[in-house]
Design a protein around this motif. Structure first.
Motif, PDB file in Angstrom:
ATOM      1  N   ASP A 115      -7.040  -7.903   2.292  1.00  0.00           N
ATOM      2  CA  ASP A 115      -7.606  -6.009   2.195  1.00  0.00           C
ATOM      3  C   ASP A 115      -8.709  -6.943   3.390  1.00  0.00           C
ATOM      4  O   ASP A 115     -10.006  -6.957   3.015  1.00  0.00           O
ATOM      5  CB  ASP A 115      -8.231  -5.858   1.182  1.00  0.00           C
ATOM      6  CG  ASP A 115      -6.722  -5.949   0.470  1.00  0.00           C
ATOM      7  OD1 ASP A 115      -6.148  -5.059   1.169  1.00  0.00           O
ATOM      8  OD2 ASP A 115      -6.588  -6.431  -0.755  1.00  0.00           O
ATOM      9  N   ASP A 142      -3.177   3.885  -1.633  1.00  0.00           N
ATOM     10  CA  ASP A 142      -3.676   2.812  -0.996  1.00  0.00           C
ATOM     11  C   ASP A 142      -5.578   3.766  -0.271  1.00  0.00           C
ATOM     12  O   ASP A 142      -6.140   4.383  -0.651  1.00  0.00           O
ATOM     13  CB  ASP A 142      -3.108   2.487   0.918  1.00  0.00           C
ATOM     14  CG  ASP A 142      -3.867   2.376   1.619  1.00  0.00           C
ATOM     15  OD1 ASP A 142      -3.834   2.543   3.172  1.00  0.00           O
ATOM     16  OD2 ASP A 142      -5.199   1.316   1.192  1.00  0.00           O
ATOM     17  N   ALA A 186       0.802  -1.201   0.160  1.00  0.00           N
ATOM     18  CA  ALA A 186       0.178  -0.266   0.119  1.00  0.00           C
ATOM     19  C   ALA A 186       0.704   1.102   0.240  1.00  0.00           C
ATOM     20  O   ALA A 186       1.959   1.591   0.885  1.00  0.00           O
ATOM     21  CB  ALA A 186      -0.836  -0.306   1.067  1.00  0.00           C
TER      22      ALA A 186
END
Length: 219
Positions: free
Chosen positions: A76, A16, A11
Motif C-alpha cells: 500500500d 478501499d 481492494a
C-alpha cells in the motif's frame, strides 16, 4: 507490504481508502461487477505495476475493485508521497509518469479489442501484450511466459464466454500458432500470431520490441 493468496480481493469500492497499490510479486486484475453479477475485467496488473496511478494524474480518487490472479505481495502506497514523486524532476518520477501513460494506452487498446477486433484477434492481442510487458521486465522471453490467468478471466476481459475462449485457444493450437497449457503460453509461430492480432507494440513504449511489429506497420 502484505501477502495475499490467489483469488482474493485486494481492494473494493466499499473498503478501499483510495490509496495506490504496488504489485511486488504475482498477478492481479481490476474489475467491475454489473448488477446481474457479470464481471468485466478492466486490466491485468503484473509485478512492478502501480495500481491507481491514473488517480494521481487525472484527479480521480482511484477507488476500484482489485483481486489476485495468483499469490501476490502487495504494498500500500501513500497517495501524498506518490503525488510528490510523480510531479518531481526525478528518474523515479519519470518512470511513474511513463507507466501512467502506458496504462492509458493499454486501456485504449482493450476498448478497441472489445469494440472492433474479431474474437481471435482480441485473444491474440491480449496474450502478445502480456508477453511484451513481462519480457520488458525480464519475466518472459520471446518464446513465451508463465501465465496464472484463467480462461474465465480472459473471457471476462475480452467480452467473450469461457467456452468461446477455449475454442479459440484450440484453434490457435491446431494452426500451430500458440499453445496455452498448464499455465504456460508458448508462441509457436509468433510472426503469424502478430499478424492475426495486428499487434504493434508501439503503444507499450518499448523500443526494443519494435522488430515484432507486423509487416507494413510503423510507429
Amino acid at each position: 507490504c502484505r501477502y495475499v493468496t490467489t483469488k482474493q480481493p485486494i481492494a473494493t469500492p466499499d473498503t478501499d481508502s483510495g490509496g495506490p497499490l504496488l504489485i511486488g510479486n504475482g498477478w492481479a486484475y481490476s474489475y467491475t461487477l454489473l448488477a446481474d453479477g457479470r464481471r468485466q475485467v478492466t486490466g491485468f496488473h503484473l509485478p512492478g505495476d502501480v495500481i491507481g496511478l491514473s488517480g494521481s494524474t487525472a484527479g480521480s480518487d482511484g477507488r476500484r475493485s482489485v483481486a489476485t490472479a495468483s499469490d501476490c505481495v502487495v504494498c500500500d502506497l501513500d497517495r501524498a508521497v506518490l503525488d510528490h514523486i510523480l510531479h518531481s524532476n526525478t528518474v523515479l518520477g519519470e518512470v511513474l509518469r511513463r507507466q501512467a501513460t502506458v496504462e492509458a494506452a493499454i486501456t485504449e487498446q482493450h476498448l478497441i479489442s472489445i469494440g472492433r477486433r474479431k474474437a481471435e484477434s482480441r485473444l491474440a492481442h491480449l496474450l502478445l501484450e502480456l508477453g511484451a510487458r513481462l519480457e520488458a521486465v525480464g519475466l518472459a522471453d520471446a518464446d513465451g511466459y508463465r501465465c496464472p490467468v484463467t480462461q474465465e478471466l480472459i473471457a471476462d476481459a475480452l467480452g467473450l464466454t469461457n467456452v468461446h475462449v477455449n475454442r479459440l485457444l484450440r484453434r490457435l493450437r491446431d494452426q500451430r500458432v500458440l499453445t496455452f497449457v498448464r499455465g504456460f503460453v508458448a508462441f509457436v509461430d509468433k510472426p503469424k500470431l502478430i499478424e492475426i492480432a495486428e499487434f504493434d507494440p508501439g503503444f507499450l513504449a518499448l523500443p526494443d520490441l519494435a522488430e515484432h511489429r507486423p509487416h507494413g506497420m510503423t510507429g
